[in-house]
Design a protein around this motif. Structure first.
Motif, PDB file in Angstrom:
ATOM      1  N   UNK A 259      -9.443  31.159 -87.768  1.00 42.46           N
ATOM      2  CA  UNK A 259      -9.170  30.228 -88.013  1.00 42.46           C
ATOM      3  C   UNK A 259     -10.371  29.752 -88.494  1.00 42.46           C
ATOM      4  N   UNK A 260      -9.835  28.414 -89.287  1.00 38.88           N
ATOM      5  CA  UNK A 260     -10.937  28.267 -90.707  1.00 38.88           C
ATOM      6  C   UNK A 260     -11.021  26.264 -89.751  1.00 38.88           C
ATOM      7  N   UNK A 261     -12.621  26.235 -90.779  1.00 36.96           N
ATOM      8  CA  UNK A 261     -13.528  27.164 -91.632  1.00 36.96           C
ATOM      9  C   UNK A 261     -14.277  28.314 -90.881  1.00 36.96           C
ATOM     10  N   UNK A 262     -14.675  28.820 -91.679  1.00 35.50           N
ATOM     11  CA  UNK A 262     -15.168  30.214 -91.248  1.00 35.50           C
ATOM     12  C   UNK A 262     -16.302  30.121 -92.444  1.00 35.50           C
ATOM     13  N   UNK A 263     -16.556  30.889 -91.919  1.00 35.90           N
ATOM     14  CA  UNK A 263     -17.451  32.117 -92.836  1.00 35.90           C
ATOM     15  C   UNK A 263     -17.992  33.420 -92.540  1.00 35.90           C
ATOM     16  N   UNK A 264     -17.726  34.103 -93.456  1.00 39.29           N
ATOM     17  CA  UNK A 264     -18.100  35.923 -93.398  1.00 39.29           C
ATOM     18  C   UNK A 264     -19.074  35.826 -94.568  1.00 39.29           C
ATOM     19  N   UNK A 265     -20.461  36.234 -93.411  1.00 41.41           N
ATOM     20  CA  UNK A 265     -21.967  36.661 -94.308  1.00 41.41           C
ATOM     21  C   UNK A 265     -21.961  38.284 -94.189  1.00 41.41           C
ATOM     22  N   UNK A 266     -22.260  38.644 -95.482  1.00 44.64           N
ATOM     23  CA  UNK A 266     -22.118  40.108 -95.117  1.00 44.64           C
ATOM     24  C   UNK A 266     -21.058  41.120 -93.730  1.00 44.64           C
ATOM     25  N   UNK A 267     -20.308  40.335 -93.938  1.00 46.04           N
ATOM     26  CA  UNK A 267     -18.508  41.401 -93.314  1.00 46.04           C
ATOM     27  C   UNK A 267     -18.910  40.807 -92.114  1.00 46.04           C
ATOM     28  N   UNK A 268     -19.121  40.075 -91.573  1.00 40.47           N
ATOM     29  CA  UNK A 268     -19.723  38.976 -90.355  1.00 40.47           C
ATOM     30  C   UNK A 268     -18.669  37.668 -90.076  1.00 40.47           C
ATOM     31  N   UNK A 269     -17.825  37.639 -89.449  1.00 41.19           N
ATOM     32  CA  UNK A 269     -17.050  35.814 -89.786  1.00 41.19           C
ATOM     33  C   UNK A 269     -17.720  35.258 -88.568  1.00 41.19           C
ATOM     34  N   UNK A 270     -18.251  34.083 -89.237  1.00 35.64           N
ATOM     35  CA  UNK A 270     -18.636  32.803 -87.956  1.00 35.64           C
ATOM     36  C   UNK A 270     -17.832  32.048 -88.287  1.00 35.64           C
ATOM     37  N   UNK A 271     -16.978  31.529 -87.078  1.00 30.57           N
ATOM     38  CA  UNK A 271     -15.957  30.757 -87.307  1.00 30.57           C
ATOM     39  C   UNK A 271     -16.953  29.218 -86.874  1.00 30.57           C
ATOM     40  N   UNK A 272     -16.391  28.159 -87.554  1.00 28.74           N
ATOM     41  CA  UNK A 272     -17.790  26.774 -87.200  1.00 28.74           C
ATOM     42  C   UNK A 272     -16.820  25.675 -87.188  1.00 28.74           C
ATOM     43  N   UNK A 273     -16.732  25.550 -86.201  1.00 29.14           N
ATOM     44  CA  UNK A 273     -15.901  24.202 -84.944  1.00 29.14           C
ATOM     45  C   UNK A 273     -14.672  24.910 -85.402  1.00 29.14           C
ATOM     46  N   UNK A 274     -13.445  23.825 -85.486  1.00 26.93           N
ATOM     47  CA  UNK A 274     -12.523  24.696 -85.568  1.00 26.93           C
ATOM     48  C   UNK A 274     -11.120  23.978 -86.651  1.00 26.93           C
ATOM     49  N   UNK A 275     -10.999  23.663 -87.252  1.00 28.32           N
ATOM     50  CA  UNK A 275     -10.263  23.046 -88.110  1.00 28.32           C
ATOM     51  C   UNK A 275      -7.885  23.593 -87.717  1.00 28.32           C
ATOM     52  N   UNK A 276      -8.035  24.565 -87.676  1.00 26.60           N
ATOM     53  CA  UNK A 276      -6.606  25.691 -88.188  1.00 26.60           C
ATOM     54  C   UNK A 276      -6.939  26.722 -87.517  1.00 26.60           C
TER      55      UNK A 276
END
Lengths: 77, 77
Positions: free
Chosen positions: A54-71
């Motif tokens: 889902x977005x928004x998401x932050x990929x740090x060093x290849x690992x996904x971190x979903x931040x809250x939920x937009x879509x």
């Protein structure tokens, strides 16, 4: 320098996360790329491969971190 | 200096988010406090007031950003 990719879709939840979380990263250590998946649909597959569901998401060093939920990412295909 | 509070419960999802997202914040701009809600139950109410619904979560300038999902806050009461 580590790579950070912030995936979003222009939604209000995305904009808030970009202006706060993505903008709060240490510029000395992270090179942040912002990708609007609604405009860059060719990069949806790349985001999915990194584990983005889902977005928004932050990929740090290849690992996904979903931040809250937009879509969900399926809505962006 | 802005205030950032990272709420977690010691779960694997929490630890990953702490070591990556919370640790990636710019130390020049953010003073990051890490709060383990399982050990500091008196602070659950404070987290809820900030809008935290699950952990791990990062509260930046008073706004809650939930990062992936480790546990719902109700499980920590």
């Amino acid at each position: 320098m580590s790579k950070a990719i912030f995936y979003h879709a222009g939604c209000p939840v995305c904009v808030a996360a970009e202006q706060n979380v993505a903008a709060a990263l240490d510029p000395q250590r992270y090179n942040v790329e912002v990708v609007h998946l609604g405009e860059a649909k060719t990069r949806v597959a790349e985001a999915e491969q990194a584990g983005v569901k889902s977005v928004p998401a932050l990929v740090l060093d290849g690992q996904p971190y979903h931040i809250n939920f937009g879509a969900g990412i399926d809505a962006l295909k």
